[in-house]
Design a protein around this motif. Sequence first.
Motif, PDB file in Angstrom:
ATOM      1  N   VAL A 134       0.777  -1.014  -0.069  1.00 52.14           N
ATOM      2  CA  VAL A 134       0.095  -0.028   0.228  1.00 52.14           C
ATOM      3  C   VAL A 134       0.696   1.107  -0.025  1.00 52.14           C
ATOM      4  O   VAL A 134       0.634   2.199  -0.811  1.00 52.14           O
ATOM      5  N   GLN A 135       2.018   1.282   0.679  1.00 52.50           N
ATOM      6  CA  GLN A 135       2.838   2.415   0.849  1.00 52.50           C
ATOM      7  C   GLN A 135       3.327   2.593  -0.509  1.00 52.50           C
ATOM      8  O   GLN A 135       3.678   3.746  -1.162  1.00 52.50           O
ATOM      9  N   TRP A 136       3.853   1.636  -1.186  1.00 48.74           N
ATOM     10  CA  TRP A 136       4.420   1.426  -2.545  1.00 48.74           C
ATOM     11  C   TRP A 136       3.406   2.278  -3.403  1.00 48.74           C
ATOM     12  O   TRP A 136       4.087   3.059  -4.302  1.00 48.74           O
ATOM     13  N   LEU A 137       2.486   1.608  -3.412  1.00 47.18           N
ATOM     14  CA  LEU A 137       1.311   2.177  -4.387  1.00 47.18           C
ATOM     15  C   LEU A 137       0.976   3.563  -4.151  1.00 47.18           C
ATOM     16  O   LEU A 137       0.686   4.423  -5.113  1.00 47.18           O
ATOM     17  N   ARG A 138       1.066   4.108  -2.849  1.00 46.99           N
ATOM     18  CA  ARG A 138       0.863   5.463  -2.779  1.00 46.99           C
ATOM     19  C   ARG A 138       1.916   6.238  -3.350  1.00 46.99           C
ATOM     20  O   ARG A 138       1.690   7.340  -3.849  1.00 46.99           O
ATOM     21  N   ALA A 139       3.013   5.813  -3.238  1.00 47.18           N
ATOM     22  CA  ALA A 139       4.299   6.525  -3.692  1.00 47.18           C
ATOM     23  C   ALA A 139       4.424   6.345  -5.442  1.00 47.18           C
ATOM     24  O   ALA A 139       4.646   7.350  -6.062  1.00 47.18           O
ATOM     25  N   GLN A 140       4.001   5.267  -5.872  1.00 46.49           N
ATOM     26  CA  GLN A 140       4.133   5.096  -7.375  1.00 46.49           C
ATOM     27  C   GLN A 140       2.713   4.902  -8.078  1.00 46.49           C
ATOM     28  O   GLN A 140       2.965   4.587  -9.303  1.00 46.49           O
ATOM     29  N   GLY A 141       1.823   5.395  -7.636  1.00 49.97           N
ATOM     30  CA  GLY A 141       0.574   5.087  -8.209  1.00 49.97           C
ATOM     31  C   GLY A 141       0.440   6.182  -9.391  1.00 49.97           C
ATOM     32  O   GLY A 141      -0.346   5.479 -10.450  1.00 49.97           O
ATOM     33  N   ALA A 142       0.628   7.109  -9.141  1.00 47.71           N
ATOM     34  CA  ALA A 142       0.348   8.240 -10.025  1.00 47.71           C
ATOM     35  C   ALA A 142       0.851   7.889 -11.592  1.00 47.71           C
ATOM     36  O   ALA A 142       0.136   7.737 -12.719  1.00 47.71           O
ATOM     37  N   PRO A 143       2.018   7.418 -11.759  1.00 49.66           N
ATOM     38  CA  PRO A 143       2.664   7.088 -13.085  1.00 49.66           C
ATOM     39  C   PRO A 143       1.991   5.664 -13.590  1.00 49.66           C
ATOM     40  O   PRO A 143       1.735   5.576 -14.713  1.00 49.66           O
ATOM     41  N   LEU A 144       1.297   4.929 -12.757  1.00 44.85           N
ATOM     42  CA  LEU A 144       0.522   3.821 -13.219  1.00 44.85           C
ATOM     43  C   LEU A 144      -0.831   4.116 -13.608  1.00 44.85           C
ATOM     44  O   LEU A 144      -1.721   3.230 -13.731  1.00 44.85           O
ATOM     45  N   GLY A 145      -1.309   5.496 -13.403  1.00 46.96           N
ATOM     46  CA  GLY A 145      -2.607   6.054 -13.738  1.00 46.96           C
ATOM     47  C   GLY A 145      -3.793   5.601 -12.455  1.00 46.96           C
ATOM     48  O   GLY A 145      -4.837   5.601 -12.610  1.00 46.96           O
ATOM     49  N   LEU A 146      -3.107   5.542 -11.347  1.00 52.73           N
ATOM     50  CA  LEU A 146      -3.956   5.354  -9.999  1.00 52.73           C
ATOM     51  C   LEU A 146      -4.033   6.652  -9.469  1.00 52.73           C
ATOM     52  O   LEU A 146      -3.071   7.444  -8.990  1.00 52.73           O
ATOM     53  N   ASP A 147      -5.318   6.814  -8.792  1.00 54.95           N
ATOM     54  CA  ASP A 147      -5.803   7.894  -7.798  1.00 54.95           C
ATOM     55  C   ASP A 147      -5.709   7.268  -6.391  1.00 54.95           C
ATOM     56  O   ASP A 147      -6.634   6.888  -5.913  1.00 54.95           O
ATOM     57  N   THR A 148      -4.547   7.179  -5.871  1.00 48.48           N
ATOM     58  CA  THR A 148      -4.542   6.719  -4.415  1.00 48.48           C
ATOM     59  C   THR A 148      -5.345   7.658  -3.443  1.00 48.48           C
ATOM     60  O   THR A 148      -5.143   7.042  -2.154  1.00 48.48           O
ATOM     61  N   THR A 149      -5.558   8.858  -3.759  1.00 44.53           N
ATOM     62  CA  THR A 149      -6.261   9.487  -2.603  1.00 44.53           C
ATOM     63  C   THR A 149      -7.779   8.741  -2.443  1.00 44.53           C
ATOM     64  O   THR A 149      -8.472   9.003  -1.471  1.00 44.53           O
ATOM     65  N   ARG A 150      -8.018   7.927  -3.661  1.00 45.61           N
ATOM     66  CA  ARG A 150      -9.449   7.336  -3.864  1.00 45.61           C
ATOM     67  C   ARG A 150      -8.869   5.896  -3.588  1.00 45.61           C
ATOM     68  O   ARG A 150      -9.476   4.873  -4.616  1.00 45.61           O
ATOM     69  N   MET A 151      -8.577   5.265  -2.569  1.00 46.11           N
ATOM     70  CA  MET A 151      -8.007   3.939  -2.310  1.00 46.11           C
ATOM     71  C   MET A 151      -8.961   3.120  -1.433  1.00 46.11           C
ATOM     72  O   MET A 151      -9.384   3.752  -0.352  1.00 46.11           O
ATOM     73  N   ALA A 152      -9.226   2.034  -1.818  1.00 48.05           N
ATOM     74  CA  ALA A 152     -10.129   0.918  -1.024  1.00 48.05           C
ATOM     75  C   ALA A 152      -8.981  -0.256  -0.620  1.00 48.05           C
ATOM     76  O   ALA A 152      -8.324  -0.670  -1.235  1.00 48.05           O
ATOM     77  N   LEU A 153      -9.327  -0.792   0.477  1.00 50.01           N
ATOM     78  CA  LEU A 153      -8.714  -1.930   0.657  1.00 50.01           C
ATOM     79  C   LEU A 153      -9.457  -3.174   0.964  1.00 50.01           C
ATOM     80  O   LEU A 153     -10.891  -3.055   1.585  1.00 50.01           O
ATOM     81  N   GLY A 154      -9.330  -4.497   0.262  1.00 51.67           N
ATOM     82  CA  GLY A 154     -10.307  -5.620   0.380  1.00 51.67           C
ATOM     83  C   GLY A 154      -9.786  -6.774   0.340  1.00 51.67           C
ATOM     84  O   GLY A 154      -8.429  -6.901  -0.028  1.00 51.67           O
ATOM     85  N   GLY A 155     -10.434  -7.766   0.801  1.00 51.84           N
ATOM     86  CA  GLY A 155      -9.839  -9.208   0.695  1.00 51.84           C
ATOM     87  C   GLY A 155     -10.987  -9.951   1.006  1.00 51.84           C
ATOM     88  O   GLY A 155     -11.770  -9.847   1.576  1.00 51.84           O
ATOM     89  N   ASP A 156     -10.778 -11.458   0.632  1.00 53.68           N
ATOM     90  CA  ASP A 156     -11.641 -12.484   1.141  1.00 53.68           C
ATOM     91  C   ASP A 156     -11.014 -13.399   2.259  1.00 53.68           C
ATOM     92  O   ASP A 156      -9.643 -13.431   2.224  1.00 53.68           O
ATOM     93  N   SER A 157     -11.489 -13.877   3.316  1.00 49.14           N
ATOM     94  CA  SER A 157     -10.916 -14.670   4.166  1.00 49.14           C
ATOM     95  C   SER A 157      -9.780 -14.036   4.991  1.00 49.14           C
ATOM     96  O   SER A 157     -10.010 -13.021   5.455  1.00 49.14           O
ATOM     97  N   ALA A 158      -8.272 -14.786   4.818  1.00 46.11           N
ATOM     98  CA  ALA A 158      -7.466 -14.215   5.393  1.00 46.11           C
ATOM     99  C   ALA A 158      -7.032 -12.738   4.920  1.00 46.11           C
ATOM    100  O   ALA A 158      -6.595 -12.045   5.512  1.00 46.11           O
ATOM    101  N   GLY A 159      -7.459 -12.616   3.610  1.00 45.12           N
ATOM    102  CA  GLY A 159      -7.208 -11.396   2.895  1.00 45.12           C
ATOM    103  C   GLY A 159      -8.174 -10.394   3.701  1.00 45.12           C
ATOM    104  O   GLY A 159      -7.593  -9.126   3.631  1.00 45.12           O
ATOM    105  N   GLY A 160      -9.322 -10.506   3.985  1.00 40.84           N
ATOM    106  CA  GLY A 160     -10.192  -9.520   4.527  1.00 40.84           C
ATOM    107  C   GLY A 160      -9.621  -9.239   6.055  1.00 40.84           C
ATOM    108  O   GLY A 160      -9.639  -8.084   6.214  1.00 40.84           O
TER     109      GLY A 160
END
Length: 182
Positions: A134-160
């Motif tokens: 998550v920290q890496w995505l916040r730092a590197q997201g813009a060049p990837l076309g990601l708006d990390t100010t609009r970030m959600a976290l999710g997962g199933d089971s252990a991932g939740g």
Amino acid sequence: MLDPQARALLDLMVARQVPPTHTLSPADARRFYLERRTVTQPDPPPVGGVKDLQAQGPSGAIPLRLYEPRQGTWPHPVLVYFHGGGWVIGDRDTHDVLCRQLCVASGCAVVSVDYRMGPEARFPAAVHDCHAAVQWLRAQGAPLGLDTTRMALGGDSAGGNLAAVTAILMRNAGEAPARLQL
């Protein structure tokens, strides 16, 4: 009473002689989990693009997979997804169809995190990998076309669980919170 779809899945696994996961070594359980997806999952829906990436964390590279929507706002809001599997099985490939479905249904980019698992990587390795991703995505997201100010976290089971713990770590570190947990 068991849901008819769950009963059908269990019956299919018995018919195909899929051994119970708890009877297998971690390596065999991972292999069977990966192989059985071909009979338990629908065809993967098309998305705008798929890229395998690597985040950098304190313990080294963390494999990621980015699913880009076909349309939607630019830069894309992003769901960081942590797969389930009891902390031992599961990966980007076992959860590929689900991540594609989430991307299509939401119009958001989805980033699947392939965190380290036990028994090879003991607790809290997975927690550290997820937070570092998550920290890496916040730092590197813009060049990837990601708006990390609009970030959600999710997962199933252990991932939740990892999504909830990562949100708590972000709060405790004074980082900007995720907008949503799934």
